[in-house]
Design an enzyme around this catalytic site. Structure first.
Site, PDB file in Angstrom:
ATOM      1  N   ASP A 237       0.837  -1.233   0.179  1.00  0.00           N
ATOM      2  CA  ASP A 237      -0.057  -0.015  -0.112  1.00  0.00           C
ATOM      3  C   ASP A 237       1.032   1.304   0.012  1.00  0.00           C
ATOM      4  OD1 ASP A 237      -2.410   1.568  -0.091  1.00  0.00           O
ATOM      5  OD2 ASP A 237      -3.113   0.650   1.673  1.00  0.00           O
ATOM      6  N   GLU A 439     -17.204  10.153   4.577  1.00  0.00           N
ATOM      7  CA  GLU A 439     -16.665   8.956   5.009  1.00  0.00           C
ATOM      8  C   GLU A 439     -15.823   8.244   4.002  1.00  0.00           C
ATOM      9  OE1 GLU A 439     -19.836   5.926   5.639  1.00  0.00           O
ATOM     10  OE2 GLU A 439     -20.608   6.308   3.863  1.00  0.00           O
TER      11      GLU A 439
END
Length: 668
Positions: A237, A439
């Site tokens: 990542d 979100e």
């Protein structure tokens, strides 16, 4: 020269600096081997993202709610077409920019174990089986492997045990037992590797049981490579290698972090720390063979994509496929299949002939952002809820709109205008919830107080007050909730005659909602996550034990259970016919549409272990199939469960095989 010899010839003739130059996401060109500059970072969760115009399909959680492997496969194939077209065009223009490549860091097959996680919207929900089936379908159809070639490369992320909290992800240690690891967190990844042949796996930011995922030997070597036989490449990542030394404090410095990650199985660094591999090599922390292994994995993917000087059958896919009418229709169909009708006292479907004035109110009434979710492209056209209803009804109905209130309590609220419109309308469509500005991933979502996560699952106080006040003005109120995960509607349940969960429905969301509200399409979506009554029902967010989490282990009463979803029609199931063979059990059921509407039903087969120990799931989904039934039509469906699936996972993470009749099988 076969592919192995070709790769060996390239790798053997690269210098150490050249080898290192290929192991970060921004890979350098090496002209003597026809290796062009390339950025490995590309996104395609629900459409080609961040690369200009593209068809935007519903966010992944909405696609999960459709419970339709075939539909998701068509969507992945469409994404693959658009991806190749964009890549072909960019190559002709010698544009090697990020997001115009063919290695897509999708799908996200983490388990949505807690509804507060902001990135849960990117997943296929809380169930390992559903996630694995949808993940395999997406990967196979995105990649379309044929004769050693790959149309686009998928990446299963984030490996492993990753689902918040976002604010702690760069140094968080997820403590998980072998049972939960093997039963919940790993099955979808195993299926991605063994069944779908996924080209890439992305290591997560967090540590698992004290060892950062991107240098976790147990995960990357023992399980992924040795146990599952993974032959693709592992990518970190973005920034995760930096975290190994700077946040996890697992290595003393960046060269050491790069070395331990490379040696333990991370082939490619999204970031710049792998530039320190030259230092690591000079300090004898790694060998040239370590570099060669990583290169074999990474260049192998590029070779299968046709990037090392070869032609493929996909090289002439034109830009005309991008955002084409066929893909728009597919996005519309996906949106309609994604909606989950949670409550309906009979007000829906609305009668087009009887409604003369309709008020579309709320912060998501005419909002483009709510259609898109996160990681999105830019549609050539949008349909908001207001626009979709207005277009659908035409001149025969007055459609009015007002924002009324904001997502939270701010100066933007305009209550009086909304209340006035509500009072005079035949029906009110309230468009509430959130959008992905509030979100999502840490750093992307505009809620620094929770780093993209939610603090609670209750609707914001302002929205609760507004919904209840609108209902005082007009009893014919329908609530549409937009969000990436579960909300609690307890405080507004009495103030809405119908509630429909719409997720983030993609570019055609408004048109899809209009067709559904007025009965042209009967809702068929089912919840891929549990909707709890209150935040108090949830364990601590940082606790990765599955105890009392998701429908498989939750011992309380949910507001709406996993798999729930109403329709405008009704379906009756026959008693299941169960037949045991020597190595299988077959479960057959007949389903009849007994209502007045044509509709689709998701047949969900669960099982529960009879006389199970306390630590076993209450029930588990083991098969599902979506079928279309016209009014009055019946259809028989049969599932076969082999003995190889008849096991429980014990506390040591081992399979304990049981007799097929040790389980109860049922539809729900």
């Amino acid at each position: 020269m076969d592919k192995n010899e070709k790769l060996k010839n390239i790798i053997d003739n690269l210098t150490v600096p050249e080898k290192v130059s290929q192991l970060t996401n921004s890979a350098a060109a090496i002209s003597r081997f026809s290796i062009k500059k390339y950025d490995w970072w590309n996104e395609a969760l629900h459409g080609v993202a961040r690369a200009g115009n593209a068809t935007v399909f519903p966010q992944a959680i909405g696609l999960a709610a459709a419970f339709n492997e075939e539909l998701l496969g068509k969507i992945a194939a469409a994404i693959s077409d658009e991806a190749r077209a964009k890549y072909n065009d960019a190559q002709k223009r010698e544009d090697f920019s990020r997001y115009y490549g063919l290695t897509f860091w999708s799908p996200n097959i983490n388990i949505f174990r807690d509804p507060r996680w902001g990135r849960g919207q990117e997943t296929y929900g809380e169930d390992p089986y559903l996630t694995s089936r949808l993940g395999v379908s997406f990967i196979k159809n995105l990649q379309q492997k044929k004769d050693g070639r790959v149309k686009a490369a998928a990446c299963a992320k984030h490996f492993a045990v990753h689902s918040g909290p976002e604010g702690e992800r760069h140094g968080f240690n997820a403590e998980v037992g072998e049972k939960d690891l093997r039963e919940t967190y790993l099955p979808a990844f195993e299926a991605a590797v063994k069944e779908a042949g996924v080209e890439a796996v992305m290591g997560a930011y967090n540590a698992v049981n004290g060892e950062p995922c991107c240098c976790n030997k147990y995960l990357l070597k023992d399980i992924l490579r040795d146990e599952w036989g993974f032959s693709g490449h592992v990518v970190s990542d973005c920034g995760a290698i930096y975290d190994i030394s700077e946040n996890h404090k697992f290595a003393p410095d960046k060269p050491s972090a790069a070395a331990v990650a490379l040696k333990n199985g991370c082939d490619l660094n999204c970031g710049e720390v792998y530039e320190k591999l030259i230092d690591a090599y000079e300090q004898d922390m790694i060998t040239e063979k370590d570099l060669d292994i990583a290169l074999y994995h990474t260049l192998g993917t590029r070779d299968r994509l046709g990037m090392l000087g070869d032609k493929t059958e996909y090289d002439d896919i034109p830009m005309s496929v991008v955002a084409c009418e066929e893909h728009k229709k597919l996005s519309l169909q996906a949106a309609m299949e994604s909606f989950v009708l949670l409550k309906n006292d009979g007000i829906l479907p609305l009668n087009k002939a009887e409604v003369k004035k309709i008020a579309v109110l709320g912060p998501n009434a005419n909002c483009i952002e709510v259609l898109l979710g996160n990681y999105y492209g830019y549609p050539t056209e949008y349909s908001t809820v207001f626009e979709g209803i207005k277009e659908y009804l035409g001149e025969n109905c007055e459609v009015v709109t007002a924002r009324g209130c904001s997502y939270f309590n701010t100066h933007e609220d305009d209550f009086d205008a909304a209340f006035s419109l509500a009072k005079d309308a035949d029906a009110v469509i309230l468009c509430m919830g959130l959008n992905a500005d509030y979100e999502g991933e840490q750093g992307d979502a505009n809620n620094p107080y929770a780093a993209g996560d939610r603090l609670s699952i209750e609707l914001p106080d302002m929205q609760v007050w507004f919904i209840n006040k609108v209902f005082e003005q007009n009893k014919n109120t329908v609530l549409l909730n937009f969000s990436g995960g579960a909300f609690s509607f307890g405080r507004v349940d009495a103030s809405a005659r119908a509630i429909m969960q719409c997720w983030y429905p993609g570019e055609q969301g408004g048109r899809a909602i209009a067709k559904t509200l007025f009965g042209e399409y009967s809702p068929s979506g089912k919840l891929p996550v549990t909707f709890y009554e209150t935040t108090d029902d949830l364990p601590d967010f940082s606790d990765y034990s599955m105890k009392n989490r998701t429908y498989r282990y939750f011992t309380g009463e949910p507001a709406y259970p996993f798999g729930f979803g109403l329709s405008y029609t009704s379906f009756i199931y026959s008693a299941p016919q169960i037949t045991y063979g020597e190595n299988f059990v077959k479960i057959k059921v007949s389903v009849k549409n007994t209502g007045a509407f044509n509709g689709a039903e998701v047949i969900k087969l669960f099982r529960s272990e009879i006389n199970a120990p306390e630590n076993q799931p209450i029930k588990s989904l083991i098969r599902f199939k979506k079928i279309d039934l016209k009014a009055g039509q019946s259809r028989e469906v049969e599932f076969a469960i082999p003995a190889a699936e008849s096991y429980r996972i014990n506390d040591d993470g081992k399979k304990e095989y049981l007799a097929l009749n040790a389980f109860e099988y049922f539809f729900s």
